[in-house]
Each structure stands twice: as structure tokens, then as C-alpha cells.
Design an enzyme around this catalytic site. Structure first.
Site, PDB file in Angstrom:
ATOM      1  CE  LYS A  89       6.999   4.003  -3.870  1.00 48.43           C
ATOM      2  NZ  LYS A  89       6.253   3.065  -3.098  1.00 48.43           N
TER       3      LYS A  89
ATOM      4  CD  GLU B   8       5.009   7.430  -3.214  1.00 47.56           C
ATOM      5  OE1 GLU B   8       4.400   8.012  -2.323  1.00 47.56           O
ATOM      6  OE2 GLU B   8       5.433   6.267  -3.094  1.00 47.56           O
TER       7      GLU B   8
HETATM    8  O1  M6R Z   1       2.775   3.569   7.235  1.00 47.20           O
HETATM    9  P1  M6R Z   1       1.852   2.887   6.260  1.00 47.20           P
HETATM   10  O2  M6R Z   1       2.462   1.692   5.635  1.00 47.20           O
HETATM   11  O3  M6R Z   1       0.513   2.580   6.850  1.00 47.20           O
HETATM   12  O4  M6R Z   1       1.628   3.953   5.115  1.00 47.20           O
HETATM   13  C1  M6R Z   1       0.698   3.727   4.101  1.00 47.20           C
HETATM   14  C2  M6R Z   1       0.840   4.730   2.977  1.00 47.20           C
HETATM   15  O5  M6R Z   1       0.627   6.025   3.442  1.00 47.20           O
HETATM   16  C3  M6R Z   1       2.213   4.653   2.314  1.00 47.20           C
HETATM   17  O6  M6R Z   1       2.497   3.373   1.841  1.00 47.20           O
HETATM   18  C4  M6R Z   1       2.299   5.647   1.141  1.00 47.20           C
HETATM   19  O7  M6R Z   1       1.456   5.254   0.109  1.00 47.20           O
HETATM   20  C5  M6R Z   1       3.743   5.782   0.653  1.00 47.20           C
HETATM   21  N1  M6R Z   1       4.005   7.141   0.302  1.00 47.20           N
HETATM   22  C6  M6R Z   1       4.032   4.936  -0.521  1.00 47.20           C
HETATM   23  O8  M6R Z   1       5.324   5.101  -1.010  1.00 47.20           O
END
Ligand code: M6R
Length: 614
Positions: A491, A494
Site C-alpha cells: 500500500k 503503490e
Molecule cells: O483482481 P486481483 O485481486 O487478481 O488483482 C491482483 C493485483 O493486481 C492487485 O491486488 C494489486 O496488487 C492491487 N493494486 C493492490 O492494491
């Protein structure tokens, strides 16, 4: 990731509706925007790099009108985010417009072939090539649908496309292969879009498309086909189509900011509700007990996911080992291809994905299945690809999550997976039926505890976030705390663009501590399974680190003076509460740090909500 929407209506009102749909797709992440309409028999394309509101204004999109329109938000893959690469892309004659999400793999050879046949390719994109292939089909005398079948049998890779042909001005043509696409069936209008969020104002009834399907929609009709191996069109009957219609329960309000300045903070504050919904929808769901039996009796268990969903998988792997005594191998989805050989019959994989459309996770799942493993999906978006491809689907009920940062979906995944671990413990004999029941009863209090944690965390996180002095930090935890630390550091990276590195605290003395000097910030995620984290806090502090320990208030640690302690609501010694107690503080710290620095927490740079490419 790129977002697509197309609407065709009996009324001349679709351009603002497409713009609204694009607004709902913004959360996926994008760098360019464009639309195409058919107006008075000709195709009009308006597009540019930039934010939606700016492009709508500067490209004159709001002055367009028509009853048929396709729109696109682009997240650059082939070629930089410049005007010419924005979608829609057109053929040489400017009478076919294409929007696309996905990646055409045989892009280079196709481009060479098309150029050698005299086509002028104006952009760097793979998408434009589809427009030229369609143009060739029409020139050969094929219908628009025939030219779609011809073009799609020439491309390899992933695509969700929507196409306008000025020669057929009442229909939007579409196709799907490995990228999400959904039909929306409205009253006097039909639509096609990348996800249900974009359709909330257009249609309640939706049909998620399968790979290899294509067809067209008009204002009142739908035609759906499957593309055969030789490029032939196999019609899908109206009865089959009708049997696939689903009704969306999410409302347009659930996807709006409802007075909050950003989606991220709204979604952080929605966590107690999301957890309550997830708990109520899961605690008596027979699929959990069924999944638990499958998992306990499995030869081996894996949990796969990306980003935050992977971190929820780490929490699960911890809970399954400690509560149910079942070892679970956590796998980062994109790393699966390098270790898939060990998978076989009798194995079970839990695939965790908010969107259910993450490319890496889906590819891993397909490989697990090919090797004989069973798949349990943990999904927030119903009817997504993972939902359809799982043997058993378990649903988090967090509602639409628009902010790019996963917040409420993370804790909802943790809730569901902790419940699942209690069923596993019951089946494995690690807990008696009544002990497992008691665990589940206690988990019912997690929404309330999360609410208390948000209330306690907010002022402190805001103060620290607004102080804004962190550039590089460690986030350390032990045991359960090390998985929460990983999510906390993601967190901070990003959203607040902070170099935040998570480490198991015990491992920090094997290298990372070398970086520590006076004033170096170290956050400690202290959980009740690992009171000796206080020793790591002392080691860091002794080297001048500015240590902040976050912990449940009733966890007593020996912490010397000079180390800042943030006491969050007590966990009453119940470890499964602790992700709900500790995570919100770090979500809020990331949010307030980002806002203080002037960053947009909902749309962090370079990121997309749903990563549908490799
Ligand atoms: O839709 P999903 O849960 O498969 O997505 C996975 C990751 O792309 C997602 O958790 C990403 O890391 C987020 N930006 C985290 O905040």
C-alpha cells in the site's frame, strides 16, 4: 488496464452514456481516451492521450451525438501513450473503428504482411492491425461478421474488441479471447463492456462472454456465435443465450464516491460493511464446508494470487497451518510457470482474485487444471473468468472496488479465508465441531472490531501521513504479522510512492539492518503470536532507527522508552482478529501520505486496477 464500452440505442443519446461508462472504467487505470460514433452514415473518431474529462473537452466529444458509439480507455502496451496510439483505430478508408483490450502476439508479422499488401499503418499499436484485417475481409466481399471471423482467425493472443462498421450503422460487433467482455441487455438499448461496473447505468441483465465468442448487438437484438477451429461461425441459440443471462445486484450508488473525496478512503471506511456482508454470505455457505473437505483430503494444497490477493493467500497459508494443521504452498501467480511441474492429480489450488480477471492468476489456474488439480476460486466479481473457470467459487461480498488499491477486498478475502480455515480445522480434526463453531461466532465480531480500528487509526495515520517525511521505510512483522507487513508495504509503495520494504522481523538482522542509521523509519506489525518482535524493535532502535510499533492494545510487549507505540483495539488474544486490527492503520497511512504529497490515491501512476496482460 484498457476499458471498453459500446452502446447502441433506439435514441440518439448514447455519447454521454458512453462517457459515463468510461468514467466508471477509469479505475482500471489508463493514459488515453477515445470514442467513435456513426453520425449521418459516417464514422467520426475523437481521441487523445490524457484524462477523460480533459479529452472529452478538448476533443469535442461532448458535441457528438448519435445512437451508436464505442469508447475506450487505453493503458499503453504497444507504443507510448500519445494521441495517435489512443483508440479507436481505423482502417485505411476510415470506415471501420476498433477498440481493443488485450495483446496481439503475432503483431510484428501481421504488421509486415499488411504493409506489404499496401496498408498504411499510422499507430504503433497492435489494435490498428485488426481494423486493417477487417477492411480486407470487406474488400473480399465478406459481411462484417464474416470479416470478423476471418480477422480473428488470423490473430493470436488476447482480445476483447468492439467494432463499428459505417456500412452497418445499427450494430456494434464484438469478440472475446482471454480478455473480459460482457454484454448488457437494456430496454431499447444494448451494450458491451469490459466489466459490469461500466454497465451499471445501462443494464441490469448481463451475459458474460466466453473465449472464442463473437457477434453483434443492435438496439433490440443480439446475435452470438462461437468461432470454430477453421474460422467458421457456429451460432449460439437464443435459448442458450437466455440461459446465460445474469442479473447484476450492484447499484450505481455503490460505485460512486458518496461524498468522500476519494474512492480509496470510502472503501477503507466501507470495510466493516464489506466484512459483514462477506461473513453473512459465507458462514453458512455449504461451499465452504465442501471446499474444506476437498482441501484437507488433497494431496497438496496451493494458494495462488497476485499483489494484495497473494497477501491474503499468505494469511490463509498461515491460518491453515496453525489452525487446521494443513500445509498450504503460497504461489505468486506470475511465478507459477517456473514451478508448475510439481502439480498433479489430487492437488487443489485456491485462486484468490478480486477481479477474477487477472491474467497471471487465470493462466496459473488454467495450468493447474491442465495438470489435474481442482480449483477453488475466491472472487469478488461474480461471473468473472475465474468464477466461470473454478470448480468451486467462494464469493467475497465487498461490492465494487474502484480505487486501484485493494483495501476492502483484502480484508474480505481474509475474512472468507479465515472462515474456510475453521471448516478445514473441523474436517482435519484439529478443532472439534463446537470449537470451530466458536471460532466462527467470534469472527462475526470482526466487522465491529475493524470499525473500531479504523476510528482509532485514522487520526494517528493522518498525523504521520501529513508529516510527510518518509521516503524509505521498513515494515517488519513476525508470524502472522509478516504477511500483514507485506500488504502494508505494498500500500505504501503503490499509493504513497514510498520505498517500503517488508521483511520478517527475525530475518532483518541477516542483512537489511545494514541500511539502518539514525532516523531510519521502521514500522513493526506486532501480532500476539510473536511477542519476541520486541527484541527486533530494540535492535533497530539501538542503531538509531525511528521505530513505530503498531499492536493490539492488549498485547503486552517489553518495549523500551524512545520507541513509539500505537495501540490499536484489543484482540482479546484471538489471533484471527489481528489482520482486521492492524491493516487499516497502514491503509490510512498510505492514503494520507499520498494526499499530503498531492498524489491521486485512486489512480496511482503506472498501475491498473485489473491487470489483464502478461
Ligand atoms: O483482481 P486481483 O485481486 O487478481 O488483482 C491482483 C493485483 O493486481 C492487485 O491486488 C494489486 O496488487 C492491487 N493494486 C493492490 O492494491
Amino acid at each position: 488496464m484498457c476499458g471498453i464500452i459500446g452502446i447502441v440505442s433506439r435514441e440518439e443519446d448514447v455519447v454521454p452514456r458512453v462517457v459515463d461508462g468510461l468514467k466508471r472504467l477509469e479505475y482500471r487505470g489508463y493514459d488515453s481516451v477515445g470514442v467513435a460514433v456513426v453520425s449521418a452514415g459516417s464514422l467520426v473518431v475523437r481521441k487523445s492521450a490524457g484524462k477523460l474529462a480533459d479529452v472529452v473537452r478538448k476533443a469535442g466529444i461532448s458535441r457528438l451525438s448519435g445512437g451508436i458509439c464505442i469508447g475506450h480507455t487505453r493503458w499503453a502496451t504497444h507504443g507510448p501513450p500519445i494521441d495517435v496510439n489512443a483508440h479507436p483505430h481505423v482502417d485505411c478508408s476510415g470506415s471501420i473503428a476498433v477498440v481493443h483490450n488485450g495483446v496481439i502476439r503475432n503483431f510484428s508479422s501481421l504488421r509486415e504482411q499488411l504493409e506489404s499488401r499496401g496498408h498504411t499503418i499510422r499507430s504503433d499499436t497492435d489494435t490498428e492491425l485488426i481494423a486493417h484485417l477487417l477492411e480486407e475481409g470487406l474488400r473480399e466481399g465478406l459481411s462484417p461478421l464474416g470479416s470478423m471471423a476471418r480477422a480473428l482467425s488470423m490473430v493470436t493472443g488476447s482480445y476483447a474488441i468492439a467494432v463499428l462498421f459505417s456500412s452497418d450503422p445499427g450494430r456494434i460487433y464484438f469478440a472475446r479471447m482471454h480478455s473480459p467482455l460482457i454484454l448488457g441487455l437494456g430496454e431499447g438499448s444494448n451494450a458491451v463492456a469490459s466489466d459490469v461496473t461500466a454497465l451499471l447505468d445501462v443494464a441490469r441483465r448481463v451475459v458474460p462472454l466466453n473465449d472464442g465468442e463473437l457477434g453483434w448487438i443492435s438496439a433490440t437484438e443480439v446475435a452470438l456465435y462461437r468461432l470454430g477451429g477453421n474460422g467458421e461461425l457456429v451460432p449460439i441459440s437464443p435459448a442458450e443465450l437466455a440461459s446465460r443471462i445474469k442479473v447484476i445486484e450492484w447499484t450505481p450508488e455503490s460505485a460512486s464516491k458518496a461524498g468522500y473525496p476519494h474512492f480509496m478512503i470510502k472503501e477503507i471506511y466501507e470495510q466493516p460493511q464489506a466484512l459483514l456482508e462477506t461473513y453473512n454470505g459465507s458462514v453458512e455457505d455449504p461451499s465452504l464446508a465442501r471446499s474444506a473437505r476437498l482441501l484437507v483430503d488433497a494431496r497438496r494444497v496451493y494458494v495462488v494470487g497476485a499483489g494484495t490477493s497473494y497477501h491474503a493467500g499468505l494469511v490463509f497459508s498461515y491460518m491453515a497451518a496453525t489452525l487446521a494443521r494443513v500445509p498450504v504452498y503460497p504461489v505468486i501467480a506470475s511465478e507459477h510457470p517456473y514451478m508448475g511441474n510439481a502439480i498433479g492429480e489430487g492437488d487443489v489450488v485456491i485462486a484468490v482474485s478480486q477481479s477474477g480477471e487477472t491474467y497471471d492468476t487465470l493462466e496459473a489456474v488454467r495450468d493447474y487444471k491442465k495438470r489435474g488439480a481442482r480449483v477453488i476460486g475466491v472472487i469478488n466479481v461474480v461471473y468473472s473468468a475465474l468464477d466461470r473457470e473454478s470448480d468451486i467459487s467462494l464469493y467475497t461480498r465487498a461490492g465494487p472496488e474502484i480505487g486501484v488499491a485493494a483495501t476492502k477486498t483484502f480484508l474480505s478475502q481474509v475474512m472468507l479465508l479465515e472462515l474456510l480455515a475453521t471448516f478445514m480445522a473441523e474436517h482435519s480434526g484439529a478443532l472439534t465441531g463446537s470449537e470451530a463453531l466458536e471460532y466462527r461466532r467470534k469472527l462475526g465480531k470482526a466487522p465491529r472490531i475493524t470499525q473500531d480500528s479504523i476510528a482509532a487509526s485514522d487520526p494517528v495515520a493522518r498525523f504521520l501521513g501529513e508529516r510527510g517525511s518518509y521516503k524509505s521505510v521498513y515494515v517488519l512483522g513476525r508470524g502472522l504479522g509478516s504477511s500483514i507487513a507485506k500488504e502494508a508495504s505494498l500500500k505504501l509503495k503503490e499509493i504513497a510512492y514510498m520505498h517500503a520494504e517488508a521483511y520478517p522481523a527475525g530475518e532483518s538482522k541477516h542483512g537489511p539492518i545494514a541500511l539502518v542509521e539514525k532516523g531510519f523509519p521502521v514500522f513493526m506489525v506486532a501480532t500476539s503470536d510473536s511477542p519476541h518482535i520486541s527484541g527486533n524493535a530494540m535492535e533497530m532502535s539501538a542503531r538509531g532507527a525511528e521505530v513505530v510499533v503498531t499492536k493490539p492494545a492488549d498485547l503486552s510487549l517489553e518495549i523500551p522508552r524512545g520507541i513509539k507505540v500505537i495501540d490499536l483495539p484489543p484482540s482479546q488474544g484471538f489471533l484471527p482478529y489481528e489482520p482486521f486490527i492492524l491493516t487499516p492503520f497502514y491503509q490510512l497511512l498510505s492514503y494520507y501520505s499520498a494526499v499530503a504529497k498531492g498524489y491521486d490515491p485512486d489512480k496511482p501512476r503506472n498501475l491498473a486496477k485489473t491487470v489483464t496482460v502478461e
